[in-house]
Design a protein around this motif. Structure first.
Motif, short mmCIF file in Angstrom:
data_model
loop_
_atom_site.label_atom_id
_atom_site.label_comp_id
_atom_site.label_asym_id
_atom_site.label_seq_id
_atom_site.Cartn_x
_atom_site.Cartn_y
_atom_site.Cartn_z
N ILE A 24 -38.74 42.33 -13.97
CA ILE A 24 -39.39 43.39 -13.46
C ILE A 24 -39.10 42.81 -11.77
CG2 ILE A 24 -42.05 44.05 -13.06
CD1 ILE A 24 -42.52 42.61 -15.90
N VAL A 25 -39.37 44.09 -10.94
CA VAL A 25 -38.64 43.88 -9.97
C VAL A 25 -40.29 44.22 -9.38
CG1 VAL A 25 -38.32 44.09 -7.77
CG2 VAL A 25 -36.14 43.69 -9.59
N LEU A 26 -41.20 43.46 -8.30
CA LEU A 26 -42.73 43.63 -7.15
C LEU A 26 -42.04 43.82 -5.62
CD1 LEU A 26 -45.18 41.89 -8.87
CD2 LEU A 26 -44.52 44.05 -9.68
N THR A 27 -42.54 44.54 -5.16
CA THR A 27 -41.99 44.46 -3.91
C THR A 27 -43.37 45.00 -2.78
OG1 THR A 27 -39.63 46.10 -3.57
CG2 THR A 27 -40.89 45.87 -1.71
N VAL A 28 -43.55 43.67 -1.96
CA VAL A 28 -45.22 43.02 -1.29
C VAL A 28 -45.12 43.00 -0.45
CG1 VAL A 28 -45.66 41.83 -3.92
CG2 VAL A 28 -45.02 40.74 -1.90
N HIS A 29 -45.80 43.20 0.27
CA HIS A 29 -45.90 43.32 2.28
C HIS A 29 -46.66 41.67 1.96
CE1 HIS A 29 -48.28 43.88 6.10
NE2 HIS A 29 -48.53 42.74 6.23
N ASP A 30 -47.08 41.30 1.69
CA ASP A 30 -47.12 39.01 1.87
C ASP A 30 -47.14 38.56 0.84
OD1 ASP A 30 -47.87 36.85 2.76
OD2 ASP A 30 -50.27 37.81 3.46
N LEU A 31 -45.28 37.99 0.98
CA LEU A 31 -45.02 37.10 -0.05
C LEU A 31 -46.40 36.00 -0.72
CD1 LEU A 31 -42.78 35.93 -2.57
CD2 LEU A 31 -42.10 34.69 -0.21
N ALA A 32 -46.61 35.26 0.31
CA ALA A 32 -47.72 34.15 -0.66
C ALA A 32 -48.69 34.74 -0.49
CB ALA A 32 -47.97 32.94 1.27
N ARG A 33 -49.24 35.63 -0.53
CA ARG A 33 -50.65 36.19 -1.40
C ARG A 33 -50.32 35.87 -3.06
NH1 ARG A 33 -52.18 40.69 1.93
NH2 ARG A 33 -54.93 40.25 0.69
N THR A 34 -49.39 36.57 -2.77
CA THR A 34 -48.43 37.38 -4.54
C THR A 34 -48.32 35.46 -4.92
OG1 THR A 34 -48.05 39.34 -3.68
CG2 THR A 34 -46.62 38.34 -5.93
N GLN A 35 -47.48 34.67 -4.42
CA GLN A 35 -46.90 33.63 -4.62
C GLN A 35 -48.14 32.89 -5.22
OE1 GLN A 35 -43.68 31.20 -3.22
NE2 GLN A 35 -44.95 30.49 -2.85
N ALA A 36 -48.91 32.58 -4.05
CA ALA A 36 -50.52 31.86 -4.91
C ALA A 36 -50.97 32.22 -6.26
CB ALA A 36 -51.48 32.12 -3.72
N VAL A 37 -51.10 33.72 -6.49
CA VAL A 37 -51.62 34.12 -7.42
C VAL A 37 -50.47 33.45 -8.49
CG1 VAL A 37 -52.32 36.29 -8.94
CG2 VAL A 37 -53.15 35.77 -7.04
N LEU A 38 -49.18 34.13 -8.55
CA LEU A 38 -48.23 32.98 -9.37
C LEU A 38 -48.05 32.41 -10.27
CD1 LEU A 38 -45.33 36.20 -8.40
CD2 LEU A 38 -47.00 36.27 -10.13
N THR A 39 -47.91 31.38 -8.76
CA THR A 39 -48.07 29.93 -9.19
C THR A 39 -49.46 29.65 -9.33
OG1 THR A 39 -48.12 29.50 -7.40
CG2 THR A 39 -45.54 29.36 -7.94
N GLY A 40 -50.01 29.88 -8.85
CA GLY A 40 -52.37 29.09 -8.70
C GLY A 40 -52.68 29.75 -10.44
N VAL A 41 -52.36 31.16 -10.48
CA VAL A 41 -53.71 30.89 -11.77
C VAL A 41 -52.66 31.45 -12.69
CG1 VAL A 41 -54.21 33.36 -12.20
CG2 VAL A 41 -54.74 32.42 -9.60
N MET A 42 -51.15 32.10 -12.80
CA MET A 42 -50.73 32.60 -13.80
C MET A 42 -48.99 31.07 -14.02
SD MET A 42 -50.32 36.88 -13.50
CE MET A 42 -49.75 37.10 -15.02
N ASN A 43 -49.61 30.00 -13.45
CA ASN A 43 -49.04 29.33 -13.81
C ASN A 43 -46.74 29.08 -14.08
OD1 ASN A 43 -50.74 27.80 -14.24
ND2 ASN A 43 -50.68 28.42 -16.27
N MET A 44 -46.31 30.36 -13.02
CA MET A 44 -45.04 30.25 -12.53
C MET A 44 -44.71 29.41 -12.31
SD MET A 44 -44.78 34.58 -13.09
CE MET A 44 -45.84 36.44 -13.65
N ARG A 45 -42.95 29.18 -12.29
CA ARG A 45 -42.81 28.53 -11.73
C ARG A 45 -41.60 29.00 -10.68
NH1 ARG A 45 -42.91 27.46 -16.37
NH2 ARG A 45 -40.39 28.41 -16.91
N ARG A 46 -41.09 29.01 -8.98
CA ARG A 46 -40.13 29.42 -8.30
C ARG A 46 -39.27 28.65 -8.88
NH1 ARG A 46 -41.63 31.25 -1.77
NH2 ARG A 46 -38.68 31.75 -1.06
N VAL A 47 -38.31 29.27 -8.98
CA VAL A 47 -36.87 28.91 -9.36
C VAL A 47 -36.01 29.05 -8.74
CG1 VAL A 47 -37.67 29.02 -11.76
CG2 VAL A 47 -36.33 30.91 -11.16
#
Length: 183
Positions: free
Chosen positions: A31-54
């Motif tokens: 899945i590819v998402l295009t977002v205005h502010d990466l930091a805000r999305t990254q906080a949800v992906l890593t802090g809420v959904m337990n994903m890892r930035r690889v």
């Protein structure tokens, strides 16, 4: 675009296909998402959904940031592009309605609902879709995320061998659960 994943990750070949399993498409992704502010999305992906930035990579004139979930592999990646000139996501023509993430069972599904509520993330509350259960929330850039169970499954009201042969709607007696927090 087809990508050779080298056989990594799980696959569910179609037994009724005339194409041998080793030559079938193994899955879709990432899945590819295009977002205005990466930091805000990254906080949800890593802090809420337990994903890892690889990893990060450049393609199509953009820097793409790869997040991995679960055991990883090509079908378990989310690629995110930051584009500061974009407004926050909103529903409308030309857009994808939501991105769905699976959770294998009701226990984990209820755990996700508790987690979102504990983190005070506005969400739909638990919704019974008859064939599966869903939970919706928006990440900070406005993209709608769904967490959905695998079951009970589409073979709930017809035999497995009849699936996809006729168009069906869920029974009208199926009702959404009340919302725990306003969406």
């Amino acid at each position: 675009m087809l990508v050779d994943d080298g056989g990594a990750g799980s696959a569910s070949p179609c037994e009724r296909s005339a194409v041998p399993a080793e030559h079938q498409i193994r899955g879709l992704g990432p899945i590819v998402l295009t977002v205005h502010d990466l930091a805000r999305t990254q906080a949800v992906l890593t802090g809420v959904m337990n994903m890892r930035r690889v990893r990060d990579y450049a393609a199509h004139g953009a820097e793409i940031h790869v997040f991995e979930m679960g055991e990883g592999g090509p079908a378990a990646e989310l690629h995110v592009i930051e584009s500061k000139d974009l407004p926050e996501a909103r529903q409308g023509a030309g857009g994808v309605h939501h991105v769905a993430f699976r959770t294998p069972n009701d226990e984990q599904y209820h755990g996700w609902a508790r987690r979102l509520n504990e983190l005070d993330i506005r969400n739909s509350g638990e919704i019974d879709r008859f064939y599966f259960r869903s939970l919706y929330f928006r990440e900070p850039n406005g993209i709608l995320f769904e967490i959905a169970t695998d079951g009970p499954g589409f073979a709930t009201d017809e035999p497995m061998e009849c699936l996809a042969k006729n168009s069906r709607c869920r029974p009208s007696s199926s009702r959404a659960a009340p919302r725990s927090k306003p969406a």
